[in-house]
Design a protein around this motif. Sequence first.
Motif, PDB file in Angstrom:
ATOM      1  N   GLU A 556      -2.714  19.800 -12.565  1.00 59.44           N
ATOM      2  CA  GLU A 556      -3.012  18.365 -12.638  1.00 59.44           C
ATOM      3  C   GLU A 556      -2.802  17.727 -11.262  1.00 59.44           C
ATOM      4  N   HIS A 557      -3.902  17.298 -10.634  1.00 62.41           N
ATOM      5  CA  HIS A 557      -3.802  16.736  -9.289  1.00 62.41           C
ATOM      6  C   HIS A 557      -5.035  15.882  -9.003  1.00 62.41           C
ATOM      7  N   GLU A 558      -4.998  15.176  -7.892  1.00 56.60           N
ATOM      8  CA  GLU A 558      -6.171  14.412  -7.453  1.00 56.60           C
ATOM      9  C   GLU A 558      -6.173  14.320  -5.937  1.00 56.60           C
ATOM     10  N   THR A 559      -7.350  14.017  -5.379  1.00 57.92           N
ATOM     11  CA  THR A 559      -7.460  13.809  -3.943  1.00 57.92           C
ATOM     12  C   THR A 559      -6.764  12.500  -3.576  1.00 57.92           C
ATOM     13  N   ALA A 560      -6.148  12.449  -2.395  1.00 58.22           N
ATOM     14  CA  ALA A 560      -5.249  11.322  -2.109  1.00 58.22           C
ATOM     15  C   ALA A 560      -5.452  10.683  -0.742  1.00 58.22           C
ATOM     16  N   TYR A 561      -6.715  10.494  -0.321  1.00 60.36           N
ATOM     17  CA  TYR A 561      -6.932   9.626   0.844  1.00 60.36           C
ATOM     18  C   TYR A 561      -6.537   8.207   0.453  1.00 60.36           C
ATOM     19  N   ALA A 562      -6.963   7.813  -0.730  1.00 59.03           N
ATOM     20  CA  ALA A 562      -6.554   6.533  -1.308  1.00 59.03           C
ATOM     21  C   ALA A 562      -5.662   6.817  -2.500  1.00 59.03           C
ATOM     22  N   MET A 563      -4.660   5.981  -2.682  1.00 56.57           N
ATOM     23  CA  MET A 563      -3.789   6.136  -3.843  1.00 56.57           C
ATOM     24  C   MET A 563      -3.389   4.753  -4.341  1.00 56.57           C
ATOM     25  N   THR A 564      -2.965   4.687  -5.576  1.00 53.07           N
ATOM     26  CA  THR A 564      -2.539   3.395  -6.119  1.00 53.07           C
ATOM     27  C   THR A 564      -1.185   3.005  -5.545  1.00 53.07           C
ATOM     28  N   VAL A 565      -0.910   1.716  -5.570  1.00 58.64           N
ATOM     29  CA  VAL A 565       0.393   1.224  -5.122  1.00 58.64           C
ATOM     30  C   VAL A 565       1.503   1.845  -5.961  1.00 58.64           C
ATOM     31  N   HIS A 566       1.244   2.005  -7.260  1.00 53.22           N
ATOM     32  CA  HIS A 566       2.240   2.634  -8.135  1.00 53.22           C
ATOM     33  C   HIS A 566       2.646   4.007  -7.605  1.00 53.22           C
ATOM     34  N   LYS A 567       1.652   4.811  -7.239  1.00 52.44           N
ATOM     35  CA  LYS A 567       1.930   6.176  -6.779  1.00 52.44           C
ATOM     36  C   LYS A 567       2.578   6.202  -5.400  1.00 52.44           C
ATOM     37  N   TYR A 585      -7.108  -8.991 -12.717  1.00 53.97           N
ATOM     38  CA  TYR A 585      -6.731  -8.161 -13.860  1.00 53.97           C
ATOM     39  C   TYR A 585      -5.262  -8.434 -14.181  1.00 53.97           C
ATOM     40  N   PRO A 586      -4.864  -8.314 -15.461  1.00 55.28           N
ATOM     41  CA  PRO A 586      -3.463  -8.577 -15.831  1.00 55.28           C
ATOM     42  C   PRO A 586      -2.446  -7.689 -15.128  1.00 55.28           C
ATOM     43  N   VAL A 587      -2.858  -6.498 -14.685  1.00 58.43           N
ATOM     44  CA  VAL A 587      -1.911  -5.579 -14.039  1.00 58.43           C
ATOM     45  C   VAL A 587      -1.592  -5.982 -12.603  1.00 58.43           C
ATOM     46  N   LEU A 588      -2.321  -6.958 -12.064  1.00 58.49           N
ATOM     47  CA  LEU A 588      -2.050  -7.427 -10.704  1.00 58.49           C
ATOM     48  C   LEU A 588      -0.890  -8.413 -10.764  1.00 58.49           C
ATOM     49  N   THR A 589       0.248  -8.030 -10.190  1.00 61.95           N
ATOM     50  CA  THR A 589       1.459  -8.841 -10.253  1.00 61.95           C
ATOM     51  C   THR A 589       2.077  -8.976  -8.872  1.00 61.95           C
ATOM     52  N   ARG A 590       3.046  -9.892  -8.747  1.00 58.67           N
ATOM     53  CA  ARG A 590       3.724 -10.054  -7.458  1.00 58.67           C
ATOM     54  C   ARG A 590       4.492  -8.798  -7.089  1.00 58.67           C
ATOM     55  N   GLU A 591       5.022  -8.064  -8.095  1.00 59.94           N
ATOM     56  CA  GLU A 591       5.727  -6.814  -7.803  1.00 59.94           C
ATOM     57  C   GLU A 591       4.789  -5.800  -7.168  1.00 59.94           C
ATOM     58  N   LEU A 592       3.536  -5.766  -7.640  1.00 58.05           N
ATOM     59  CA  LEU A 592       2.560  -4.840  -7.064  1.00 58.05           C
ATOM     60  C   LEU A 592       2.239  -5.238  -5.625  1.00 58.05           C
ATOM     61  N   VAL A 593       2.012  -6.538  -5.388  1.00 56.31           N
ATOM     62  CA  VAL A 593       1.711  -7.007  -4.030  1.00 56.31           C
ATOM     63  C   VAL A 593       2.899  -6.727  -3.106  1.00 56.31           C
ATOM     64  N   TYR A 594       4.102  -7.045  -3.561  1.00 51.40           N
ATOM     65  CA  TYR A 594       5.331  -6.830  -2.777  1.00 51.40           C
ATOM     66  C   TYR A 594       5.501  -5.351  -2.430  1.00 51.40           C
ATOM     67  N   THR A 595       5.318  -4.492  -3.427  1.00 50.50           N
ATOM     68  CA  THR A 595       5.495  -3.050  -3.201  1.00 50.50           C
ATOM     69  C   THR A 595       4.468  -2.531  -2.196  1.00 50.50           C
ATOM     70  N   GLY A 596       3.212  -2.973  -2.333  1.00 52.34           N
ATOM     71  CA  GLY A 596       2.178  -2.530  -1.398  1.00 52.34           C
ATOM     72  C   GLY A 596       2.462  -2.958   0.027  1.00 52.34           C
ATOM     73  N   ILE A 597       2.859  -4.208   0.209  1.00 53.57           N
ATOM     74  CA  ILE A 597       3.150  -4.731   1.550  1.00 53.57           C
ATOM     75  C   ILE A 597       4.313  -3.977   2.180  1.00 53.57           C
ATOM     76  N   THR A 598       5.352  -3.722   1.401  1.00 56.77           N
ATOM     77  CA  THR A 598       6.575  -3.122   1.952  1.00 56.77           C
ATOM     78  C   THR A 598       6.470  -1.616   2.146  1.00 56.77           C
ATOM     79  N   ARG A 599       5.307  -1.023   1.875  1.00 53.16           N
ATOM     80  CA  ARG A 599       5.112   0.386   2.243  1.00 53.16           C
ATOM     81  C   ARG A 599       4.845   0.498   3.737  1.00 53.16           C
ATOM     82  N   ALA A 600       4.500  -0.628   4.391  1.00 51.41           N
ATOM     83  CA  ALA A 600       4.104  -0.607   5.807  1.00 51.41           C
ATOM     84  C   ALA A 600       5.298  -0.817   6.724  1.00 51.41           C
ATOM     85  N   ARG A 601       5.379  -0.019   7.772  1.00 53.19           N
ATOM     86  CA  ARG A 601       6.422  -0.204   8.789  1.00 53.19           C
ATOM     87  C   ARG A 601       5.950  -1.142   9.897  1.00 53.19           C
TER      88      ARG A 601
END
Length: 633
Positions: A556-567, A585-601
């Motif tokens: 069980e795997h997938e190609t990962a040039y792009a990945m979800t913020v969750h992953k 979409y209902p799944v778009l939340t501030r936690e998702l935005v925050y997590t995505g932004i804070t992956r960046a150095r």
Amino acid sequence: MNIEAITYLYETGMISKADTHFANFIADLSKDNDPEIFLGAALVSSATGNGDICLDIQTISEKQVIKEKNGEMPVIFPKLDVWLEKLRKSPVVGKPGEFSPLILDENNRLYLYRYWEYEKILSESIKRRVKEDVKDIDASLLKESLKRLFPENSGPGKSENDINWQKIASLTAAIKRFCVISGGPGTGKTYTVAKILAILLEQAKGDKLRIFLCAPTGKAAAKLGESIKKAKEELNCSATIKQAIPVETYTIHRILKTIPGSPYFRYNPENLLPADVVIVDEASMVDLALMSKLVSSIPMTARLILMGDRDQLASVEAGSVLGDICDTSCMQMFSREYAKTIEEIAGEKVGEKPGEKIDTSIKACEKGQGLYDCIVVLKKSLRFTGKSKIWKLSQAVNKGEWKLTSAILKNNKGRGIKWEEFKASKDSYSIIAKKIIDGYSDYLIAQDPYTALERFNRFKLLCALKVGPYGAYSLNRLAEEVLKKEKLIKTEMPNEYPWYRGRPVLITKNDYSLGLFNGDMGITMPDPKEGGRNLYVFFPEASGGLRRYSPYRIKEHETAYAMTVHKSQGSEFDHVCLVFPDKDYPVLTRELVYTGITRARKSVLIWGSEHVLKAAVSRRIKRASGLRDALWG
């Protein structure tokens, strides 16, 4: 509610085929064709599949789910009292403590039995741990260790009046059997852990401590080990203590020892892990089932320290465990008694500034089962300066302040933050394609897997969703097309996702036989030691080495040039391109935005329309759970 209405819920996607199969099974067990029982079973199955621990019946009763359309009657959920009465009378629904397929508690929450049991085991274990502090603490030695490891006014930008929350976290980890250290990116959680380990080893006075360092994924575990290895060399302690600080890290599954072909582990409540200290990094990623199994496998005499960012996205699987434990709606609080201990041993005065409150209500502390004194939130980022736009943006998003978020995004003249509004699809894809080429060219020309993995982690294309024109699946196909066109990769059958040199791979399901777990990421490369004859997939080990596998053994795997913020949780990249869909979409939340932004150095490019971003920042994750009530009252 009749069967036709339930069928309509299935046809509109509110409940899945698996949910209806489960509901049919429950209906057969109950020997009753009552639609309310079928509906409850289908919805609780759907709820757990969507991340909730339970179904909060009170919040959905009498709710109009589907409006009147084309002369058809609207679909409305049953009245609360009618629904509850039928559930309570059903032979398949039990009270807490009873053994039944479904459990209905006093707060009108309906559980699958196993999730009720996971929640009960976890809450009772935590409450037992916080009742009593660690005995035989050498207070004078602890005081000296804290003073030496945290010299006054140390750290970048520290002023004389600043509270040293890392110091308080270290004190708490030393004297409490259960401790949570939360904080945003760059607040020094793993750096603090290195000092905690030094303090605990000094308290042991030569006795051997059995210490386990772990994280939910292999990558997060490897990162933890690297951080501690680097931090311990800078500690102001003896060479003997430095040498004794472990750097070997594990996944949680590896610590508990998986039983192949089974969801159970060799270490469990009947066969406890031989541990004195267990430290879990990236705890926000751990779902209820795994956290329950882990905590119940650790001896009550051992210290358990959870680290993570309570404001990040919840786990992919059911539960929002770290958020529930921290009770994210509350500010940092301590009891008066513990505030006095902090001042006496750590020399830090708390409760004298706004947001640093001493709770004067003994009753409130009793309700919280002592958890107030076990949770420390690190507040100062050492990675980002006060001028950092990434830091300012993440804090504005975290607080749900759209006006401030919008102002930061629009004032993007400096480096660090850039916001691109959606254009026509063709233009959007061409700009994203250019980002893919710029971000991934370096790793694709690397000659060895070590270099390739290091370069690959410099840039990441993150998506809010899996599906749709701007989801991870679509952008991975786009990446393969443009990289093939640039002659950076060679694929024979691009639509079948063949194995090829440079293909990034993300594991999507635990494979206990291979020791690969959901979230692990690897790179497909020839092995230089073999002269490049065969392709292997290389994964980083927690120890710093690499493991290689034949591509055809990986399931069980997938190609990962792009990945979800969750992953992406538990990962960090120098540069991030964060892509949102073209509608809300209902799944778009501030936690998702925050997590995505804070992956960046260093920099983040946000790709999305204003109305979508505004809706996401204004919306919080709400997962139904009884864990917060069980812990906090």
